[in-house]
Design a protein around this motif. Structure first.
Motif, PDB file in Angstrom:
ATOM      1  N   GLU A 121       0.830  -1.194   0.000  1.00 26.77           N
ATOM      2  CA  GLU A 121       0.000   0.000   0.000  1.00 26.77           C
ATOM      3  C   GLU A 121       0.869   1.251   0.000  1.00 26.77           C
ATOM      4  OE1 GLU A 121       0.361  -2.125   2.476  1.00 26.77           O
ATOM      5  OE2 GLU A 121      -1.534  -2.808   3.343  1.00 26.77           O
ATOM      6  N   ARG A 167      -2.727   1.867   8.832  1.00 29.08           N
ATOM      7  CA  ARG A 167      -3.003   0.486   9.249  1.00 29.08           C
ATOM      8  C   ARG A 167      -2.019   0.002  10.308  1.00 29.08           C
ATOM      9  NH1 ARG A 167      -4.279  -2.544   3.515  1.00 29.08           N
ATOM     10  NH2 ARG A 167      -6.142  -1.373   2.993  1.00 29.08           N
ATOM     11  N   ARG A 175      -0.405   2.597   4.778  1.00 28.06           N
ATOM     12  CA  ARG A 175       0.296   1.666   5.653  1.00 28.06           C
ATOM     13  C   ARG A 175       0.379   2.221   7.068  1.00 28.06           C
ATOM     14  NH1 ARG A 175       3.269  -2.444   3.317  1.00 28.06           N
ATOM     15  NH2 ARG A 175       4.458  -2.540   5.245  1.00 28.06           N
ATOM     16  N   LYS A 230       1.228  -0.178  10.065  1.00 27.29           N
ATOM     17  CA  LYS A 230       2.391  -0.914   9.571  1.00 27.29           C
ATOM     18  C   LYS A 230       3.497   0.100   9.294  1.00 27.29           C
ATOM     19  CE  LYS A 230      -0.059  -3.431   6.318  1.00 27.29           C
ATOM     20  NZ  LYS A 230      -0.187  -4.477   5.290  1.00 27.29           N
ATOM     21  N   GLY A 266      -1.498  -5.499   1.444  1.00 30.82           N
ATOM     22  CA  GLY A 266      -2.875  -5.663   1.889  1.00 30.82           C
ATOM     23  C   GLY A 266      -3.428  -7.059   1.687  1.00 30.82           C
ATOM     24  N   GLY A 297      -4.748  -7.908   4.840  1.00 30.25           N
ATOM     25  CA  GLY A 297      -4.071  -6.952   5.702  1.00 30.25           C
ATOM     26  C   GLY A 297      -2.645  -7.316   6.047  1.00 30.25           C
TER      27      GLY A 297
END
Lengths: 691, 168
Positions: A424, A432, A429, A434, A460, A533
């Motif tokens: 992503e 999310r 990211r 990450k 993802g 994910g």
């Protein structure tokens, strides 16, 4: 002087590709803020070798571009030029231009001069627009000694070197005549030139020398070699006269020097071509090679792959003959039989070693493929505004050369896919939770008789729902309540693409099905795992070698079959209580695991000794996706078989991977466990239909 | 059927062709001898699953895995028996090798293209598209086969790509 130079084009082009790869590799590794001088030298050498070779063949387009590149590196080496990421981008695109140009020379088409001009202009902009104009005229004037002009532009002693070049030109004329008969010797020494050539370009600081390179090779090589005690290597070409050059500062005298060189040159022509070619090849070699002993220099040769393939075939036949002998040996009785047997087992061992040896000739490390990806990833991630960290593991894993070439396209596609669709954007990211920089891993490993090549990303993952929607939109058949595996398989259907918009990165919808077909044509399989994910993994599973297989021979209804050993877990003779029935499917209950039973006689339409599993043998088979028990009459034994194509004279047969010739000359079919597994469900359906 | 190479009829008018004659049941057939690789006795073959009955299986011809077709089964001529007189003609067609089982091989005949009469529309086991024509030899009628077309036909289904090409 007329001479057909085209016979050398192939070698030159091949070598130039190696140089370009090397340049790209080094450029990517280069730290713009504090470039390593050795690395700069290596890049310079690579560019220089291409230029030199191009000069010889009058590939002007290549000369023009490499020349400017060379100038940049030369400045940088002298610390007069500061690298930046932008400069490296520019240089990388110049490398691409060179590839394109090389391609057009390969196809013997006229190079795209517009491209040349833009590339040159770009590069000159990078450098410094002020210094160049004189160069071009010189290049024109000297035609295929262009490199001279090129050098002189950046050389302080351009006068001297220009003169030298003229002389060299004459010498060259004389020299060429001698090239012709020598062509045949060209191959082997070419590889050998190894380290010597490094000297050449390394000393390349004394600019004038460089231009010798495209010309009679040995002469130049020695010139520089003298300084570095490189003599030994060139001893066979009798270069003693070149001592003249022992003084590196010999520039001013180069006039006289080359006069002299004319004479030795004819003598030297003994092996001029090999060395010249070699210069080009190994100019890019490691800089530290000076110190290496000469003996290592002749350590590799170029061999036509056709020769190796015919050896592979011959060994295949030898393996068959050897197992025929074994069979005959087993039938014999008498006093000498003991000795025969030990001789036969000796033969068997030798054959096996010979076979392994020959197969290993064809093996190349995976890094041949992997090394191109840092560039791909760098360019793409930039284009997509993504941050990606590429990790390469297992580059030393060896794989058949034939497979290497065919792996490039599928792998490139998978990597592009992972970058485009998988990983992503940094802000996504971050949102999310990450790290902003995504990780892409390329991994190769050997597992049993297979090579496993994985493309892993921490993006993802595949979007199950979107794939399904897309599949319906594109009228792709979808089973009811598909498992994840079945959904992932959908993306490999023709005309499928989930990219919201078509980009030039990926998303034309022709990708994955082609990837899948390519891999299957190599006898491999593509497996997809994905976790929403967390990322996805694409695994290519390929057979280690294409020609020979370790197999278990089994018999059903008087006919022999081979099961690849890698698929076999164990064989059991079941007891009645172990046989259960789940729905219509008969299963084997072994240590609390249930194995569906596939009856080989049904699949292969032969008459079995007995329908009862308790009177036959169940071979437990595991494929990448399922496990099942194959009912056969009896096990014959384990042996190596040579895979022969059924399709060569017949066609593909479901459930069969190929055929082989047994020791008695008869044909046995090699079962394809993977496609047998696909028939597990089918056979259930058939049986339930019958009952 | 366009993709199947056929011999241009024009070339036959002037050329004298050699035919290998053989028998299937009571009928005499001939095929272009240039397509014949070798003739050998019938040997047991390795059966192939999911293949029609007329494809007997495959055998090892010096390292090549070659399919064997029994034309008698395919076209219902004669009796498909296998004994020491049963013959396999190995054909070399489109870079492939295929063996056909016949009852006997009789002769090699020389034939002027002008001697060849057009094939009958019916009364022969083979579809007329697989025939060149009829040739009278010694008061016998020899049926000349277009063996290349027959072997690569979809009807026999011997070759994969052929079928694919036709469907496409």
């Amino acid at each position: 002087m007329s001479m057909d130079m085209s016979q050398f084009h192939g070698v030159f082009i091949e070598e130039s590709h190696e140089h370009l790869d090397e340049m790209e590799h080094l450029l990517l590794a280069l730290d713009p803020s504090s470039p390593d001088v050795e690395e700069l030298n290596s890049i310079f050498r690579a560019a220089h070798s291409i230029k030199g070779g191009s000069g010889m063949f009058a590939f002007d387009a290549l000369i023009t571009v490499t020349h400017v590149m060379e100038n940049i590196f030369d400045r940088a080496r002298q610390g007069k030029f500061q690298f930046s990421a932008r400069v490296i981008d520019g240089l990388l695109s110049a490398v691409d231009t060179l590839r394109t140009l090389l391609k057009s020379y390969t196809d013997a088409t006229e190079p795209d001069w517009a491209l040349v001009n833009t590339a040159t202009a770009d590069l000159e902009l990078i450098l410094d627009p002020s210094s160049e104009p004189a160069v071009d005229t010189k290049e024109q004037a000297y035609g295929f000694f262009v490199s001279v002009g090129a050098e002189s532009s950046s050389s302080e002693s351009s006068e001297g070197s220009t003169e030298a070049s003229v002389k060299v030109g004459e010498r060259d004329d004389e020299g060429f005549g001698f090239f012709e008969p020598l062509v045949s010797t060209a191959e082997a020494p070419m590889e050998a030139g190894g380290e010597g050539s490094n000297e050449v370009t390394e000393n390349g600081d004394d600019e004038g020398f460089g231009f010798f390179e495209p010309l009679p090779g040995p002469a130049t090589a020695e010139l520089d070699q003298v300084d570095d005690e490189g003599f030994g290597f060139f001893a066979p070409s009798g270069q003693s006269d070149n001592q003249v050059y022992a003084d590196e500062k010999g520039f001013p005298v180069s006039d006289g020097v080359s006069e002299e060189a004319i004479t030795p040159a004819t003598g030297l022509m003994d092996k001029p071509r090999p060395a010249a070619a070699k210069l080009a090849v190994t100019g890019s070699g490691k800089a530290d090679s000076k110190a290496k002993p000469e003996s290592t220099e002749a350590s590799s040769i170029r061999v036509d792959i056709v020769k190796i393939d015919s050896l592979v075939n011959l060994v295949g036949e030898l393996v068959i003959t050897q197992s025929m002998l074994n069979l005959i040996g087993d039938e014999l009785t008498g006093p000498t039989v003991e000795r025969l047997h030990s001789a036969l087992s000796e033969l068997e061992r030798n054959t096996r070693e010979l076979q392994e040896g020959i197969m290993s000739i064809r093996m190349l490390p995976m890094s041949f493929v992997f090394n191109r990806f840092p560039r791909v990833v760098r360019d793409l991630s930039k284009k997509l505004n993504k941050k990606v960290d590429l990790q390469i593991e297992g580059g030393q894993t060896e794989i058949d050369k034939g497979l290497i070439e065919r792996l490039v396209d599928p792998l490139t596609h998978l990597v592009r896919n992972s970058l485009d669709h998988g990983i992503e954007l940094p802000d996504v990211r971050a949102a999310r939770g990450k790290p902003e920089t995504g990780r892409l891993t390329l991994k190769a490993e050997q597992k049993g008789g297979n090579i496993l090549i994985s493309v892993l990303d921490d993006g993802g993952g595949l979007d199950r729902d979107r794939i399904l929607v897309k599949a319906y939109e594109n009228n792709i058949d979808v089973v009811e309540n598909p498992t994840d595996q079945q959904v992932w398989q959908l993306i490999m259907s023709a005309g499928f693409s989930t990219a919201a918009e078509v980009t030039d990165v990926s998303g034309r919808g022709v990708g994955m099905d082609v990837v899948k077909r390519n891999i299957e044509s190599m006898g491999g399989r593509l497996e997809i795992e994905s976790e929403a994910g967390l990322g996805s993994s694409f695994q290519i599973r390929l057979p280690l070698t294409l020609a020979i297989l370790d197999g278990m021979s089994i018999a059903v209804g008087g006919q022999m079959f081979i099961i690849p050993l890698v698929n076999i877990i164990e064989s059991v003779q079941p007891d009645k209580p172990q046989l259960k029935r789940i729905g219509n499917q008969q299963v084997l209950d072994l240590r609390d695991a249930y194995w569906p039973i596939v009856r080989l006689h049904q699949v292969m339409e032969v008459e079995p000794k007995s329908e009862d599993p308790c009177e036959g043998i169940l071979v437990l088979i595991e494929t990448s996706k399922t496990r099942f028990a194959l009912l056969v009459d009896e096990l014959i034994g384990q042996q190596q078989v040579v895979i022969k194509s059924l399709e060569q004279h017949y066609r593909r047969v479901p459930g069969v991977a190929g055929a082989t010739i047994m020791g008695d000359g008869s044909v046995a079919l090699i079962l394809d466990a993977e496609s047998l597994a696909l028939r597990v469900e089918e056979s259930v359906a058939v049986r339930s239909g019958n009952e | 059927m366009n993709n199947q190479p056929t011999v241009a009829p024009a070339s036959q008018d002037t050329v004298s062709l050699e035919y290998l004659t053989f028998t299937l049941g009571d009928e005499h057939y001939g095929l272009d001898i240039m397509k014949v690789r070798e003739i050998r006795g019938y040997e047991p073959v390795t059966k192939i699953a999911n293949a029609p009955a007329f494809i007997k299986g495959v055998l090892n011809l010096r390292g090549d895995i070659v399919p064997i077709v029994d034309l008698r089964l395919k076209f219902n001529v004669g009796e498909a028996s296998y004994n020491e007189f049963t013959i396999v003609i190995m054909l070399h067609i489109n870079e492939r090798i295929v063996g056909i089982v016949v009852d006997a091989v009789s002769d090699v005949i020389n034939m002027q293209a002008s001697d060849i009469k057009p094939p009958p529309e019916f009364g022969v086991a083979f579809d007329s598209q697989y025939l060149y024509g009829l040739a009278p030899v010694n008061e016998q009628m020899i049926i000349l086969l277009n063996i290349e077309k027959l072997i690569s036909s979809q009807e026999l289904g011997l070759f994969d790509n052929n079928a694919v090409a036709l469907e496409g």
